[in-house]
Design a protein around this motif. Structure first.
Motif, short mmCIF file in Angstrom:
data_model
loop_
_atom_site.label_atom_id
_atom_site.label_comp_id
_atom_site.label_asym_id
_atom_site.label_seq_id
_atom_site.Cartn_x
_atom_site.Cartn_y
_atom_site.Cartn_z
N GLY A 91 2.71 -1.28 -1.96
CA GLY A 91 3.62 -0.59 -1.05
C GLY A 91 3.13 -0.61 0.38
N VAL A 92 1.81 -0.51 0.56
CA VAL A 92 1.24 -0.55 1.92
C VAL A 92 1.43 -1.94 2.52
CG1 VAL A 92 -0.88 -0.39 3.25
CG2 VAL A 92 -0.41 1.28 1.46
N THR A 93 1.20 -2.98 1.73
CA THR A 93 1.35 -4.33 2.27
C THR A 93 2.79 -4.65 2.65
OG1 THR A 93 1.72 -5.34 0.09
CG2 THR A 93 -0.56 -5.13 0.84
N LEU A 94 3.74 -3.95 2.07
CA LEU A 94 5.15 -4.19 2.37
C LEU A 94 5.59 -3.49 3.65
CD1 LEU A 94 6.60 -3.97 -1.23
CD2 LEU A 94 6.61 -5.98 0.23
N VAL A 154 -1.26 -4.62 9.43
CA VAL A 154 -1.46 -3.91 8.16
C VAL A 154 -1.43 -4.90 7.00
CG1 VAL A 154 -0.42 -2.26 6.56
CG2 VAL A 154 -0.54 -1.71 8.99
N ARG A 155 -0.52 -5.84 7.03
CA ARG A 155 -0.41 -6.83 5.96
C ARG A 155 -1.64 -7.74 5.91
NH1 ARG A 155 6.02 -8.55 6.54
NH2 ARG A 155 6.85 -6.63 5.63
N ASN A 156 -2.09 -8.15 7.08
CA ASN A 156 -3.26 -9.02 7.12
C ASN A 156 -4.51 -8.34 6.56
OD1 ASN A 156 -2.23 -11.44 8.20
ND2 ASN A 156 -2.17 -10.55 10.25
N ILE A 157 -4.60 -7.03 6.75
CA ILE A 157 -5.77 -6.29 6.26
C ILE A 157 -5.68 -6.08 4.76
CG2 ILE A 157 -7.01 -4.09 6.40
CD1 ILE A 157 -5.89 -3.87 9.30
N MET A 158 -4.49 -5.72 4.26
CA MET A 158 -4.35 -5.23 2.88
C MET A 158 -4.12 -6.32 1.85
SD MET A 158 -4.94 -2.03 2.76
CE MET A 158 -4.34 -1.72 1.11
N ILE A 159 -3.44 -7.41 2.18
CA ILE A 159 -3.12 -8.43 1.17
C ILE A 159 -4.37 -9.01 0.51
CG2 ILE A 159 -2.12 -10.73 0.85
CD1 ILE A 159 0.14 -9.92 2.71
N PRO A 160 -5.44 -9.27 1.27
CA PRO A 160 -6.64 -9.81 0.60
C PRO A 160 -7.24 -8.87 -0.45
CG PRO A 160 -6.75 -10.23 2.97
CD PRO A 160 -5.57 -9.34 2.75
#
Length: 1675
Positions: free
Chosen positions: A1059-1062, A1068-1074
């Motif tokens: 949910g955070v990556t979305l 935010v996406r670059n930090i959380m997807i990995p």
């Protein structure tokens, strides 16, 4: 409008001095600069730019959010402004050096401008114009503010007007609430959270009055034909009285306004309706009075020139029926009021009550089309606000219609002097007449000198005042009841000495129509004692007079008694007077005075004139309590002066009574109705009060009351004195100041001593044990409520420390227990809260004295978990005052913190804590268990703050500030979490709580900057930055600190992290997807696979995307980042496969969501759902998601009435189930049940849907399946039901008509199509009666941007890759695969037709073309066919009306093969048609058979077969194409076969043809002979060895069904458009015909037998000599 949008930069020439030159586009320009020149900068009016250099009339600038490229524009397009740069850095802001209010207007108008246009688009026209008006006002007010020519008072007034308009617009446009202080926006950094919270709560708690706008649109009673007066008023049914003035509209006989200037201005505003009024049983009452003849339909009653006011009708509307509607709408709403007429004029005065109570016998209902059309609108706010917000209404000249009497709140300065007079009723003598009188009352208001006062009578608002009023006339009624109200707005200086005269006239209906005066009555407006006419009913004497009587000398009757009371006070009246009273006649009126200057109270007058009766002072003071509050506030200053003059006259004698009277008046002003008169009291004390000695008596009386509180049982008078404490001290202090000023400070010590003694009495009262005395509790409560209000008065006479000591002693005297009673606890804490909020507490020296006792009482209640809300409010105020001071860490109470007050208190505390405070707090915990408990509680509190609605939606300032404090606190707490609960001491609960908080924080709506307007987004970024990114970094850092403990959060945290990556923020996406790679890696290490991550990710992805999260950029970024991470792993292959699968799923989910949320057609939604459903089944194998989408798809089909497709869809779930007794859980809409019962229910539902779709063949196997199950369970009742249903389906197949659908191939080309359609081709099953043209229009309607391709060729690569949409549509023919029933003879065509178009997977279409040179004389020689066969992924019908093409097969058909197909198709068509006539499947006329035979025979003669003969039977062709020899033979056989079929057809036609059609039949026979002749020629010319048709080969011609016909372009079938003609062309039975191969036709089988065994003619085998017996003719 202009925006601040800029960034610091240096001059382009390399100037070392940084500088900013801010400029705005000139407001006087009507348009911006388009920037069409090279490197031109496009500018909109109001934008802010930064100037680099100026040269030759052009300016080079840098504009924010652009690259560092120089742009130019004309210099005369800008205006330089002084500005400063704040918040330097990536989000810096340019702030103009001007008034902050003006800056706010600028930014607010920019934000409104976008929303304002949307109002027009959404048809909110009324609000659109209101907002436009307010925007124009704001622009004008801003100009005034910036002009610099206003005084301070004027500037303050302009700012007040601006803020009111800004707040109004923000509320109506759904924008955020703006907290203000002194008109300016509050900077949340400069104010405590508690104060901010109080600002917004107080702003929402201001009560507002209501106003009802009534607008008369039209009166459809055109049948009256006379002038009418329409009166509107508000009537309270429960109290049985009218509560408002009347609004009057005068209409002419045509129904239009009598005054032409009032067109579209027939509206009134009923003002000052309180919340209490809105809860009354109110009705809008409308009375219609006509002006004309005495009787409407009798022209004999009175001459036409004499006009009478006569009652006509009445209408009512219940406010309860419309209140909710007009409360929700912000615009006028129309209503129709039926006008009822009164059956008996004696009941006219109560006709509205009869209508309301539905006493239908007393009135007559009108026809439904007649009535009053009015519009209503409910407005809120004071009158100034109403005028400001609704300028259009005010400009229409709305009539202000007030309430009768005073409103609930009386404002000082509200001057009013209205006397409401009601003509109640009268009793009059007949006067010797045979019939009763028609009485008209004329009302005059006369001054003392006999002059008639002009314009002192108002019949209703909306019309000007008049000098006299004539009542309406009740026909033949000596005891009329009018109940007619008029208002007498008499000037105050004319009231004394004025009187009202009533003249009574009989209105004759004879020829002259005279109005004869026969009596009069009168009443003075003011009595001899100075009081006005009392508010009650008055019975007036009627004096006789005649038409010749003059009233020039009014003294002749003013000396007479006007009523019984007046008569009793008059001496004996001589009988020789001119006017004699009529003893049997009386007249009743009632009056109601609404005056701020006159009084009707005798006791009040006696008090004001006490010196005239000094012996009655005690009685006069005692009777003051009986005077109404309205009278007291009108004469407040005079009454107070009188009381203190009485006190000065004799203190010992009158002191207690004056004290009681003063207490009574003070408490009267505590009533909300008179609360606005408190400033009047304050002004009196400060400027008019002169009682310099009064303080001594007031202190003495007050102390005496307090000292007796322990002895007296009844303490009402003591409690009243306690409630009046505030103003008693105001009088005491002001009196002492006056005395000290007059005596130079004498008796100062005595005064101080008396105050100290008074406080000792106060402490004594509070220290009493009140647990057993309810009366004493009320006394103590009254004292505590009033106590904090005296601090400011004491500070005028004592130092801060002295007053603080007084207060500490008083608060300390209260019992230190929380068990004295809940109500007393509340009062005690409320008193402490008011103490903390007082000015006294703001002094540091007083806080040092008061804080210990305040905190002591708070601690007692917190420890017992009592009154937490009030305690939080006190703490909130304390934090607010000392927000800049450093605090020692205090342990928070362990209790739920849900209330807004407590939240603001907690946030204030956290906001003031620094790193040192947090470190000190962490060090104070004795054990890790205590630390764990603290962390869990505070993290839980933060989560609840974000989940629960602590703050309303429009409190965005509070929400952002709360988020900032939570972020800062989390940054302080995370090191303690990492230090104490990692590795060996890992605690899952604390870490999980932290991660849950971070996820909630990042997802909270108030932080989603993408949803904000650009200006608001910039403000948030300027002040806080993107807090989501900051919290994401914290989250990622904490995750990295977990080490091997990460496995504990798999799979639990996958969904929340997803949910955070979305969140649509790239960083935010670059930090959380990995993190997902991290999870996959750790699960791979532990389990050897990452099945849990895979399953959880797919499940959560579906639900999150369907909620509207995610986009195409996310899909690409997700795949890119994870594939990059996975590339180095040993499990790379499975990882890449998984990521690829997830990205493909995301692609389909995004398409599905876009289709569902938009206004897409059902076909798009269904196609998208099928695509996703198949993906879940075939590629991911997620059964639960698969089943969910099965039911979603089924629901869509049912909504579109695709019942067959719905059945096939539900059949997918049915196939997954087994006939077992395994229990199944509750799922979707299915209850908990066994698998057998669920499968049975599904089966029944599928059968039902197949039935509705008329696909009974598919339902029959399911019926058999159910029957087998019922039979095995011996459930004979269900077995009987299912067998009957199966039988009914067989009947339906044979009896009911079914339409054969058309099929269409559709290609979707171009990148603009959704993924599931892009560059793919489908075959679609058309709707009933849908032809190619209609289908094309439907598809183009579904894809309005698409371009229709006009050719059937495959598109090239350019079309496939272009950013557009291309549609290629053409019809195709179904090709059934090996259906045996189609090869069976004697199977009715009704059955075969189903199998020809159902369960079909192969479709084809033909494209004719010429290969080689084209023979112009016979094009069939070179006519080739390109035959394309499309093979679908699934057969039609199925779970969708269309399926994708899986394979294409392309073959070329030679001209000879094409000829074979055409002839064979035509033969089959003829056989089918003739068979239908033979088997009675077609009845009626034979037009269809006639046309078909004619078409074949005529074509064979004039072309068609003849052309084939020319093309393919030519010797040259046979020689040059030896490989076609067999095909040529087949073609000849088919032609011979066609001859025989035509012969049978002619035989049938012969038997059925109508006599009138015989000529056509003969023509067909003649042409048939010619056709046979041509075939004979072909036969003779046939090469040797050609196969001949042997005798009796086609004996069973109709028992053989050849292969499926082949169509060239359009299939020949019984389609939906041809069935009707088939049915209309049914024929009778033609008998049993046997056809011999050599051409002989016999009618009976036995004839044929005889020919076989007996002597028979030798028939030639030459087809030229074959004979047909048609009727009696051998052919």
């Amino acid at each position: 409008f202009y925006a601040a949008e800029s960034r610091e930069c240096r001059y382009a020439q390399g100037d070392t001095n940084p500088g900013v030159k801010s400029a705005i586009l000139s407001c006087f320009k009507m348009h911006g600069f388009r920037g069409s020149v090279t490197q031109g900068l496009a500018l909109e009016v109001g934008e802010t730019v930064q100037i680099l250099e100026k040269c030759e009339g052009k300016t080079r600038v840098f504009k924010r959010d652009m690259t560092l490229i120089h742009y130019v524009f004309p210099a005369n397009y800008i205006h330089l402004k002084k500005a400063v740069v704040t918040n330097r850095g990536p989000h810096e802001t340019v702030v103009p050096l001007e008034d902050p209010i003006a800056t706010e207007v600028t930014s607010t108008l920019q934000e409104w401008a976008l929303l304002w246009k949307q109002l027009y688009v959404k048809h909110k026209v009324d609000l659109f114009y209101k907002v436009r008006h307010v925007m124009m006002e704001l622009i004008d007010l801003r100009r005034q503010l910036l002009s610099g020519h206003l005084t301070q008072d004027q500037s303050r007034d302009v700012k007040r007007h601006i803020t009111v308009r800004l707040d109004w617009g923000n509320e109506h446009l759904g924008l955020d609430l703006v907290p203000r202080k002194e008109f300016e926006m509050v900077d949340e950094e400069q104010i405590s959270v508690s104060d901010l919270y109080k600002m917004v709560t107080e702003k929402n708690q201001v009560p507002v009055p209501h106003h009802l706008l009534v607008n008369l649109k039209s009166f459809t009673y055109n049948s009256i034909g006379e002038d009418t007066d329409i009166f509107f008023s508000l009537y309270d049914l429960r109290e049985g009285k009218t509560i408002s003035e009347k609004f009057m509209v005068r209409l002419n006989k045509n129904g239009g306004p009598k005054n032409p200037e009032k067109v579209e201005r027939l509206c009134a505003l009923f003002t000052d309706l309180s919340n209490k009024d809105m809860k009354r049983d109110l009705y809008i009452v409308s009375q219609v009075i006509r002006t004309g003849r005495m009787l409407l339909n009798d022209s004999k009653k009175g001459p036409p020139h004499v006009q009478y006011r006569r009652p006509y009708g009445c209408a009512v509307l219940a406010m309860s029926d419309v209140l909710q509607t007009i409360s929700e709408l912000k615009e006028e709403k129309d209503f129709v009021l039926k006008v009822y007429t009164c059956n008996n004029e004696n009941e006219w005065y109560q006709i509205h009550e009869n209508i309301i109570r539905k006493s239908s016998t007393k009135y007559t209902a009108p026809s439904t089309n007649y009535g009053l059309i009015i519009s209503l609108q409910l407005l809120r706010g004071d009158m100034e606000q109403v005028r400001r917000e609704n300028p259009l209404i005010v400009s229409r000249g709305v009539a202000i219609t007030r309430k009768l009497g005073f409103p609930d709140v009386i404002m000082p300065g509200d001057i009013r002097n209205d006397l409401y007079l009601t003509l109640e009723r009268g009793d009059f003598e007949r006067g010797g007449k045979s019939v009763q009188k028609n009485i008209e009352v004329t009302v005059y208001v006369l001054y003392a000198d006999g002059e008639i006062l002009k314009d002192c009578i108002s019949v209703g608002s909306g019309e000007p005042n008049i000098p006299e009023h004539r009542s309406f006339v009740l026909y033949h009624n000596n005891s009329p009841r009018w109940s007619e109200v008029v208002k007498l707005p008499i000037p105050i200086d004319r009231f004394r000495g004025s009187h009202i005269r009533f003249e009574f006239r009989h209105c004759s209906t004879k020829d002259k129509g005279e109005k004869k005066l026969f009596g009069f009555a009168f009443t003075p407006l003011m009595r001899e004692d100075g009081t006005t006419l009392s508010d009650e009913s008055h019975e007036l004497y009627v004096y006789k007079c005649d038409e010749n009587t003059t009233f020039s000398n009014h003294a002749l009757y003013l000396g007479l008694p006007c009523c019984r009371e007046d008569f009793n006070s008059c001496p004996s009246i001589p009988s020789s007077l001119i006017f004699q009273r009529s003893a049997k006649e009386t007249f009743w009126i009632s009056t109601q005075l609404s005056s701020t200057k006159l009084t009707q109270n005798v006791d009040l007058l006696a008090l004001l004139k006490w010196k005239a009766h000094p012996d009655r002072v005690m009685d006069i003071l005692g009777r003051l309590r009986h005077v109404s509050g309205e009278e007291i506030v009108k004469f407040l200053q005079d009454i107070l002066d009188t009381l203190f003059s009485i006190l000065d006259d004799n203190t010992d004698k009158y002191g207690p009574l004056v004290f009681q009277s003063l207490v009574f008046i003070i408490n009267l002003l505590r009533d909300s109705k008179y609360f606005h008169f408190r400033p009047v009291m304050d002004t009196y004390i400060q400027k008019h009060f002169a009682g310099a000695l009064a303080y001594k008596e007031l202190i003495r009386c007050l102390k005496w009351y307090m000292d007796r509180s322990a002895e007296v049982v009844r303490q009402d008078h003591i409690q009243e004195a306690m409630r009046a404490l505030e103003y008693l001290f105001k009088f005491i202090v002001q009196s002492r100041i006056l005395y000290s000023r007059a005596t130079c400070g004498m008796e100062e010590e005595q005064f101080r001593t008396s105050i100290q003694e008074l406080f000792q009495s106060i402490r004594f009262v509070l220290s009493l044990d009140s647990r057993n005395s309810e009366t004493l509790i009320f006394t103590q409560a009254a004292l505590l409520n009033s106590f904090p209000a005296i601090f400011d008065e004491l500070l005028q006479m004592f130092t801060v420390q002295e007053v603080a000591e007084f207060v500490r002693g008083t608060l300390g005297s209260m019992p230190s227990t929380v068990h004295i009673g809940q109500s007393m606890d509340v009062v005690k804490l409320q008193s402490i809260a008011r103490t903390v909020d007082s000015r006294l507490f703001s002094f540091p020296e007083s806080r040092r004295i008061l804080l210990p006792v305040v905190l002591h009482h708070i601690h007692l209640h917190l420890r017992q978990q009592k009154e937490l809300l009030i305690c939080s409010g006190i703490l909130s105020s304390i934090f607010s005052i000392i927000k800049s001071s450093s605090l020692r860490v205090i342990s928070s109470p362990r209790s739920p913190i849900w209330q807004g007050e407590y939240v603001s208190c907690l946030l204030s505390l956290l906001r003031q804590m620094t790193d040192i405070h947090f470190q000190h707090l962490m060090d104070n915990f004795q054990s890790k268990e205590e630390l764990k408990e603290f962390l869990l509680k505070i993290l839980c509190v933060f989560r609840n703050l974000m989940k629960l609605s602590i703050f309303p939606r429009d409190w965005n300032v509070m929400r952002l500030l709360t988020s900032n404090i939570i972020l800062t606190t989390a940054q302080y707490l995370s090191p303690a979490l990492h230090k104490n609960f990692t590795e060996a001491e890992f605690d899952f609960k604390v870490w999980n709580s932290y991660f849950s908080l971070a996820v909630l924080y990042i997802n909270q709506p108030s932080l989603q900057l993408e949803n904000l307007s650009p200006s608001k987004r910039k403000k948030v970024l300027d002040k806080y930055g993107d807090m989501r990114v900051m919290m994401t970094y914290e989250l990622f850092s904490m995750w990295q600190n977990l080490g091997e403990n990460k496995i504990h959060f798999i799979p639990g945290m996958i969904g929340p992290f997803l949910g955070v990556t979305l969140v649509p923020q790239v960083e935010v996406r670059n930090i959380m997807i990995p993190i997902f790679h991290d999870m996959m890696d750790w699960e791979q290490r532990k389990n050897g696979n990452f099945k849990q991550v895979e399953a959880e990710l797919i499940d959560k992805l579906d639900s999150l995307v369907s909620e509207g999260k995610g986009d195409e950029n996310y899909r690409e970024l997700f795949g890119l980042l994870l594939l990059e991470k996975i590339e180095q792993e040993t499990w790379r292959e499975t990882g890449v496969c998984f990521v690829t699968s997830v990205t493909r799923l995301m692609e389909r989910l995004l398409d599905y969501r876009d289709c569902m949320k938009g206004d897409e057609t059902e076909n798009k939604k269904i196609g998208c759902t099928v695509n996703l459903l198949n993906f879940y089944k075939s590629e991911i194998n997620k059964e639960e998601m698969y089943i969910r989408y099965i039911h979603k798809l089924c629901d869509m089909h049912l909504q579109a009435e695709n019942y067959t497709e719905a059945a096939f869809t539900l059949l997918l779930y049915w196939e997954l189930l087994h006939w077992d007794e395994r229990p199944l859980k509750e799922f979707l809409h299915y209850p908990a049940q066994t698998e057998w019962h669920r499968k049975e229910g599904l089966c029944r539902k599928v059968i039902h849907y197949f039935n509705k779709g008329k696909c009974w063949e598919y339902g029959i196997p399911l019926c058999r399946e159910l029957a087998f199950q019922y039979e095995s369970l011996y459930d004979y009742q269900s077995l009987s039901w299912i067998r009957k249903m199966e039988a009914a389906y067989y009947d339906n197949i044979m009896e009911q008509q079914r339409l054969e659908p058309e099929f269409f191939r559709v290609g979707f080309y171009g990148r603009k199509f959704p993924f599931f359609l892009r560059n793919k081709e489908f075959v679609c099953r058309g709707h009933d009666y849908e032809r190619l043209e209609a289908f094309q229009q439907r598809m183009l309607g579904e894809f309005p941007q698409a371009i229709a391709m006009q050719h059937p060729n495959q598109p090239d690569e350019a079309i496939l890759q272009c950013d557009a949409q291309y549609l290629q549509i053409y019809a195709v023919t179904p090709v059934p695969d090996g259906v045996s029933v189609l090869q069976m003879d004697r199977v009715p065509d009704r059955i075969k037709s189903f199998y020809r178009v159902n369960n079909v997977r192969r479709f084809r279409y033909d494209r004719p073309f010429h290969k080689g040179p084209k023979d112009r004389e016979n094009e069939f020689k070179s006519l080739w066919i390109e035959r394309t066969t499309l093979i679908l992924t699934h057969p039609l019908p199925g779970i969708s009306r269309w399926f994708e093409v899986d394979k294409r097969e392309l073959v070329e058909v030679s001209p000879l093969e094409n000829a074979l197909s055409v002839v064979e198709n035509k033969n089959q068509e003829l056989r089918t048609l003739i068979s239908q006539y033979q088997h009675k499947q077609l009845h009626g006329n034979i037009n269809l058979l006639s046309m078909t035979l004619n078409g074949v025979i005529d074509a064979a003669v004039n072309g068609g077969i003849a052309r084939y003969q020319e093309a393919f039977f030519d010797k040259d062709y046979i020689t040059s194409h030896p490989e076609d020899t067999e095909k040529i033979t087949q073609l000849k056989d088919l032609m011979q076969e066609q001859v025989h079929v035509l012969g049978v057809g002619l035989a049938v036609h012969e038997k059925l043809v109508h006599p009138e059609m015989r000529p056509l039949h003969k023509k067909l026979i003649d042409q048939f002979q010619m056709m046979r002749s041509s075939l004979c020629h072909v036969s003779r010319a046939a090469p040797t060895g050609e196969r001949r048709v042997s005798p009796f080969v086609i004996l069973n011609l109709f028992k053989r069904v050849p292969r499926r016909p082949i169509a060239v372009l359009t299939p020949v079938r019984n389609s939906s458009s041809s069935l009707s003609s088939h049915n209309s062309s049914e024929m009778g039975n033609v008998g049993n015909l046997l056809i011999l191969a050599d051409g002989m036709v016999v009618e009976h089988p036995e004839d044929f037998y005889r020919m076989q065994v007996g002597a028979r003619p030798r028939w030639s085998t030459d087809p030229c000599r074959e004979l047909f017996l048609v009727g009696n003719l051998w052919i």
